[in-house]
Design a protein around this motif. Structure first.
Motif, short mmCIF file in Angstrom:
data_model
loop_
_atom_site.label_atom_id
_atom_site.label_comp_id
_atom_site.label_asym_id
_atom_site.label_seq_id
_atom_site.Cartn_x
_atom_site.Cartn_y
_atom_site.Cartn_z
N PRO A 106 39.53 36.08 31.91
CA PRO A 106 39.64 37.60 32.06
C PRO A 106 40.78 37.83 32.93
CG PRO A 106 37.59 36.70 33.39
CD PRO A 106 38.09 35.79 32.46
N THR A 107 41.47 36.71 33.59
CA THR A 107 42.63 37.11 34.29
C THR A 107 43.98 36.91 33.78
OG1 THR A 107 42.85 34.60 35.25
CG2 THR A 107 41.18 36.04 36.35
N TYR A 152 45.10 43.29 29.19
CA TYR A 152 44.12 42.24 29.74
C TYR A 152 42.72 42.39 29.13
CZ TYR A 152 47.14 41.10 33.68
OH TYR A 152 48.05 40.80 34.27
N HIS A 154 39.59 43.04 29.93
CA HIS A 154 38.95 44.27 30.22
C HIS A 154 39.40 45.48 29.64
CE1 HIS A 154 41.71 44.10 33.45
NE2 HIS A 154 41.51 45.35 33.72
N VAL B 304 45.94 37.89 41.49
CA VAL B 304 45.37 36.90 40.82
C VAL B 304 44.51 37.46 39.78
CG1 VAL B 304 43.57 35.00 40.78
CG2 VAL B 304 45.63 35.09 42.53
N ASP B 305 43.68 38.49 40.06
CA ASP B 305 42.74 38.97 39.17
C ASP B 305 43.17 40.53 38.82
OD1 ASP B 305 40.45 39.69 37.84
OD2 ASP B 305 39.06 38.73 38.83
N PRO B 306 43.44 40.69 37.69
CA PRO B 306 43.80 42.22 37.32
C PRO B 306 42.73 42.95 37.33
CG PRO B 306 43.72 40.85 35.28
CD PRO B 306 43.60 39.88 36.52
N ARG B 307 41.53 42.50 37.41
CA ARG B 307 40.19 43.52 37.50
C ARG B 307 40.26 43.93 38.70
NH1 ARG B 307 35.79 39.36 35.41
NH2 ARG B 307 37.18 38.09 36.58
#
Lengths: 331, 315
Positions: A106-107, A152, A154, B304-307
């Motif tokens: 997911p990243t 991405y 998501h 680091v984490d797009p979410r």
């Protein structure tokens, strides 16, 4: 007859338990797939169909061990060293997983996911890899592939993400695709589309495919042959066009009877009584015997051997009698 | 991303502003009046007391004094020390470099050994994991003052490798003198970071997307770096941020134990002497260190984490 693409013989998987014992999950699976052929692997959860796929890609859990033989284009998969295994996984076999949301990192951007294997394994330049990825995304029916590459996971829908997963497998151009319930996590309307894309592109490229599903109709639609699994064993192997009319194993008959049909007038769908068991829970005899309406005392004690029947392979001791009885009832 | 940055910056300034009110107010609520510090044990005449109170602006209401102090701080004027008469900025500035160097050395040790132990434990289950687990279980129970005492008695007194107190000349001497304090500060944090790292890496190793990477035939090193470690980073970064902020607070104890002339020692001294302007300045500095560390770790996680990037707009 051409040499098989994939050949499993006597494939058995045991998993060690906490208390030092072991449980059998797959019990002597024999299967052979010709290059370019599509085979359906059908069964309820716990029947061992996913475990078969995991064994073929050597993606078994740490506690599990496989015995028997898995041959891919003649090479012994279980005996491969790390380098051979990587080459086999890179270009030999490609896997489409059930849940793309969990199976895609997911990243990282979709573009990075699609190009990673090409860049890392085959030394393709990043720019070239992105161009190929965009082309394959267009082939699996994704609009505006350039924009998708920068997004991405998501940020896109589940159906689109499964197409991305399929595109990633096609990019590697494997000789064999293993599709493990590729549409179970998707909306019903999108399921057909995704299956159609997978089926068309596989045929165009001449890839072999093992299509794992619990949906017998879906398997019949895209596969030439279907293997029905129960409790870690293949109980019936038959060509798809004869399965409807000439299914012989009581379990297959049960599966066929539990589907809704548009022309049947039955008030209720017939269900198979009891619950599915795993290989390690079954007794010495036929694993299906406790749920089988045809079972005799002999079924419970003596395991049935696979026998040729009517152009297929059936694992049932009373197959002849049952068939005769059905023909009589029809007539 | 820009939105998150603005959001975090706004939060940072708000926190600093609110804590400046708390710090300023609470010091004047504490028993003992500032002018008593100056007079010491003498009993001044009413006129002398009034003169001092006027000089310290104590004859003005609290909000007015706070406002004067705040505008001074914003212009870089932290006031003058009541004890030495030096500008507070000079006193704080003298110790700040030393303390920053100490925190930096500590965190280098923590990140280096914490990550190494955590990774080893995660990648080698079984005996190695058990051994590391035992080691970290002990290390997370050793507070820095206990570690200080042990280190001084072994490495300074018995072996004589490092000085027991104070710092040497030049940058080399400074680093040499800060080794033992840094180790004393790092022991507990190392164990903590090792555990966080082990669990985060373990968690990622079992994820489905790691299987996807493996089944595509990627080299193990690539899978570990680009998929396992990268995705395990958010909890590790949070831990490093919290530990860095906590290390600033722990310097109070360790700098006193090793007689290191840094902010920590200055804080202890100033509190003992009731040197209000200095205490206010260092307290504000500690709060700033906390919020900056937290904001930095949040921003790194968003990278680091797009979410996590959209999180700022909802909270």
């Amino acid at each position: 007859m051409t040499a098989p693409l994939l050949e499993l013989s006597g494939l058995t998987v045991d998993v060690a338990t906490e208390d030092g014992g072991s449980r059998t999950l797959l019990d002597g699976v024999d299967l052979s797939l010709a290059p370019g052929e599509a085979l359906g692997l059908v069964g309820e959860s716990g029947s061992g169909k996913s475990m078969t796929m995991r064994a073929v890609t050597r993606l078994l859990p740490r506690a599990a061990s496989a015995s028997g033989s898995i041959r891919f284009e003649g090479a012994d998969v279980l005996g491969m060293n790390a380098g051979e295994l990587r080459r086999y996984r890179d270009g030999g076999v490609g896997l489409v997983f059930q849940d793309p949301r969990a199976h895609i990192n997911p990243t990282r951007r979709i573009g990075a996911f699609l190009t990673e294997a090409l860049v890392r394994n085959r030394g393709v330049g990043r720019r070239e890899a992105l161009a190929r990825a965009a082309a394959v995304l267009a082939e699996v029916g994704i609009d505006d592939p350039q924009r998708r590459l920068g997004q991405y996971p998501h940020e896109v829908s589940g159906g689109m993400l499964q197409r991305v997963m399929i595109a990633s497998v096609l990019l590697a151009e494997p000789r064999l695709i293993l599709a493990d319930e590729p549409t179970t996590a998707l909306d019903v309307t999108i399921q057909r589309e995704v299956v159609a894309i997978l089926d068309r592109l596989r045929r165009e490229r001449g890839m072999g495919m093992v299509f794992i599903t619990h949906d017998l109709d879906l398997a019949l639609a895209v596969c030439g042959r279907v293997a029905v699994m129960y409790a870690g064993r293949i109980v019936e192997l038959r060509s798809a066009d004869t399965l409807h009319e000439r299914a012989a194993h009581p379990y297959t008959l049960g599966l066929l009877g539990s589907r809704p049909s548009i022309d049947a007038r039955a008030e209720r769908l017939s269900a198979i009584p009891g619950r599915p068991v795993s290989a390690f829970e079954s007794g010495p005899g036929c694993a299906f015997a406790p749920r089988c309406s045809f079972a005799t005392a002999g079924c419970e004690s003596e395991p049935p051997a696979p026998t040729e029947f009517d152009g297929g392979l059936v694992r049932c001791a009373r197959v002849e009698e049952i068939h005769a009885a059905r023909m009589e009832a029809k007539a | 991303m820009a939105r998150l940055l603005l959001h975090r910056l706004g939060g940072l300034l708000t926190t600093l502003f609110l804590s400046s009110i708390v710090i300023y107010g609470s010091l004047y609520l504490a028993p003992g009046s500032p002018e008593n510090v100056i007079f010491g044990s003498r009993t001044p005449s009413a006129a002398a007391r009034a003169a001092v109170r006027h000089r310290l602006h104590l004859d003005q209401p609290l909000p007015v004094r706070y406002w004067d102090w705040l505008t001074g701080v914003l212009h870089g004027d932290l006031g003058t020390s009541m004890v030495t008469g030096q500008p507070v900025a000079d006193r704080v500035g003298a110790g700040l470099g030393t303390t920053l160097l100490l925190v930096l050395m500590t965190m280098l040790l923590v990140v280096l050994f914490g990550l190494a132990m955590g990774l080893t434990a995660a990648l080698l289950p079984g005996r190695v994991d058990g051994a590391v687990n035992a080691l970290t279980s002990v290390s997370v129970t050793v507070p820095s003052f206990v570690a200080s005492a042990l280190l001084i008695s072994v490495f300074a007194v018995k072996l004589g490798w490092f000085p027991a107190s104070g710092l040497g000349q030049g940058f080399g001497g400074k680093v040499d003198g800060l080794v033992l304090p840094a180790v004393a500060l790092a022991v507990l944090s190392c164990g903590f970071l090792a555990r966080v790292t082990r669990n985060a890496v373990r968690d990622q190793l079992e994820r489905e997307h790691v299987q996807t990477a493996l089944v595509r035939g990627l080299p193990r090193a690539v899978v570990l770096r680009s998929h396992v470690l990268r995705n395990a980073l958010p909890p590790i970064v949070t831990a490093v941020g919290l530990l860095t902020a906590g290390t600033f607070a722990s310097t109070l104890v360790v700098e006193s134990a090793f007689a290191v002339p840094g902010i920590g020692q200055l804080t202890i001294q100033s509190v003992a002497q009731k040197d209000f302007p200095v205490v206010q300045a260092v307290a504000l500095l500690l709060v700033a260190a906390f919020v900056v560390c937290n904001a930095a770790s949040d921003l790194i996680q968003a990278v680091v984490d797009p979410r996590l990037r959209e999180a700022g707009s909802t909270s």
